[in-house]
Structure formats: structure tokens, C-alpha cells
Design an enzyme around this catalytic site. Structure first.
Site, PDB file in Angstrom:
ATOM      1  N   CYS A 127       0.747  -1.204   0.168  1.00  0.00           N
ATOM      2  CA  CYS A 127       0.152  -0.086   0.126  1.00  0.00           C
ATOM      3  C   CYS A 127       0.781   1.116   0.131  1.00  0.00           C
ATOM      4  CB  CYS A 127      -0.882   0.098   1.146  1.00  0.00           C
ATOM      5  SG  CYS A 127      -2.348   1.107   0.995  1.00  0.00           S
ATOM      6  N   HIS A 231      -3.396  -5.133   0.371  1.00  0.00           N
ATOM      7  CA  HIS A 231      -2.849  -5.583   1.669  1.00  0.00           C
ATOM      8  C   HIS A 231      -3.165  -7.124   1.811  1.00  0.00           C
ATOM      9  CE1 HIS A 231      -2.431  -1.872   4.070  1.00  0.00           C
ATOM     10  NE2 HIS A 231      -3.144  -1.361   3.289  1.00  0.00           N
ATOM     11  N   GLU A 233      -1.427  -9.140   3.553  1.00  0.00           N
ATOM     12  CA  GLU A 233      -1.232  -9.524   4.972  1.00  0.00           C
ATOM     13  C   GLU A 233      -2.570  -9.621   5.728  1.00  0.00           C
ATOM     14  OE1 GLU A 233      -1.558  -5.205   5.621  1.00  0.00           O
ATOM     15  OE2 GLU A 233      -0.674  -6.589   4.125  1.00  0.00           O
TER      16      GLU A 233
END
Length: 255
Positions: A127, A231, A233
Site C-alpha cells: 500500500c 494488503h 497481510e
């Protein structure tokens, strides 16, 4: 008997040490306040799941300190966060829709990325981390997608958990990202209103949203320097393995 016990203990610690040495240390850029330097657990847990040892890097622009940090880590993850100051970093006046900026963090992130890439370390930008990667090497950003990107129709700032995908991206088959994920299209999450505009020299675009907004970039050549606008994660930390190969590719490149 005591000698055998001592030898057994030494052997155990030797094996533990050898095992630990196989796990690369992955630096994680921090978010700093007046009282703390930290990184979200989603990044930490994703690196652990991929076989790396996460190490949060306190924010600093001291190049001597960063040089010592880069001697310790084997790879780097640049985390998400605030908007990047357009006036300082790519010579544009701020538009009215620009969000909050963090000047000290800009300096830290961009200095750290430049030094890590110059040293030859693998880097994954996420990001803001992807945006900082592009700006660090001469690229520019759209400060606000809705007001600056004509014809955009995808909702790039979702009202859903980070573990839930809300729009599709198309991946270039001639990219590192395609080799890692093994697919031309994938559903991602989305929490941004800025995006890559002019790509940095030596980099290429490796994925776009359906409305053309850039979703991933990567450095040309063999070095693992990859940035994603979404994202990953958010999925990996919740047990969704769709993007686990991305973190595994980072840890493998860091060994």
C-alpha cells in the site's frame, strides 16, 4: 555420564542455532508516535507464517543507524499508512482531497527503501509502501483517485474487513507477481485513495484494477523488489493462503 549429558546439551543448542540461522530476518518499517514505534500484527504474523523472523525497525532518518540495521536484516517489508507529501517528493501542489501526511515517516521510508535496494536486499512494499517505493526512485502518485483518475469506477476504499476481497486485479503474465501467484486474475482488498501515476525508471507495472488503477509494480531485473497496492497481510494473517506465496517469495529471496 555427565560428559554425555553435556555433549547432548551442546548438540541440541547447535541444532537449534542451525535451525534459527535458516530463518531470514525480515525488517518491518514502523509507525511512530511520540511514545512508541510499532507495526500491525498482521504483517508480523504473515512473515512468521512464511518462515521469516520479523524485526520492527524504529523510525529514523539517520543513515548511519539505518546502515547498521541493514547489516542485520535479510529482507524488508514496507508497511501501509498515511499519504506521501506530494510537494516535497514529486513536486506537485497538494489537492484538496489529499489525506493526512507524516513528513518524518516519508523521510524514513524513502531513505530506507533506497538504501535497502542499493544494498541488494529483497523488498516488499505494501500500500503506502508500494507508493513510497515508486516515489523513492522518481515516480509520481495520484493524490486522490476519485478526483484525479477519469473513468474510475472501482471502490478502492472498502467498507469490509481486511481479510475480505472486494475487487479484482489483472496480473501481467510477464511479471514476478504472476510467477509468484501463478494466476492472471485475483480478488484483493482495497484501502487507498492514492495510487501510482508515473512509474519510476527501472520499474514496471505488474497489475491493474479493472478501471486501470495500478495495483502492483516491480523493479526490472532479478532483484526481488515488489510493491502491491492491496494488503496481502490482511488475508495471510487470518489463515487465507491466497497471498502466502508472496511472503514466502520474500523470505526465500532473503535466505
Amino acid at each position: 555420564m555427565k560428559r554425555r549429558s553435556l555433549l547432548s546439551i551442546v548438540l541440541i543448542f547447535t541444532l537449534i542455532s542451525a535451525y534459527a540461522q535458516k530463518k531470514p530476518i525480515i525488517g518491518v518499517s514502523s509507525v511512530a508516535t511520540e511514545s512508541s514505534a510499532s507495526a500491525p500484527l498482521t504483517y508480523i504474523n504473515s512473515i512468521k507464517r512464511a518462515g521469516g523472523v520479523p524485526l520492527v525497525i524504529p523510525m529514523t532518518s539517520d543513515k548511519e543507524e539505518l546502515t547498521r540495521v541493514l547489516e542485520v536484516i535479510d529482507g524488508l517489508v514496507m508497511t501501509g499508512g498515511e499519504d506521501i507529501d506530494p510537494l516535497k517528493w514529486f513536486n506537485e501542489e497538494p489537492v484538496r482531497a489529499m489525506g493526512g501526511i507524516a513528513p518524518k515517516r516519508d523521510e524514513f521510508d524513502i531513505t530506507l527503501i533506497r538504501m535497502a535496494v542499493e544494498k541488494g536486499l529483497p523488498v516488499l512494499g505494501i500500500c503506502r509502501g508500494e507508493q513510497a517505493m515508486n516515489v523513492a526512485f522518481g515516480g509520481t502518485l495520484y493524490q486522490d483517485i476519485p478526483s484525479q483518475v477519469e473513468g474510475t469506477f472501482v471502490k478502492h476504499s472498502q467498507n469490509a474487513p481486511s481479510s475480505y476481497g472486494t475487487h479484482t486485479i489483472d496480473i501481467d503474465k510477464n511479471s514476478k507477481l504472476y510467477k509468484i501467484l501463478g494466476r492472471e486474475s485475483v480478488v484483493v482488498n482495497s484501502f487507498h485513495h492514492q495510487a501510482v501515476k508515473d512509474i519510476a525508471k527501472g520499474f514496471k507495472i505488474s497489475a491493474r484494477a479493472k478501471d486501470g488503477v495500478v495495483e502492483a509494480i516491480e523493479k526490472e531485473g532479478d532483484q526481488f523488489v515488489v510493491g502491491v497496492q492491496f494488503h496481502p497481510e490482511g488475508f495471510v494473517s487470518k489463515g487465507d493462503d491466497t497471498f502466502l506465496p508472496l511472503f514466502r517469495a520474500l523470505t526465500e529471496a532473503s535466505k
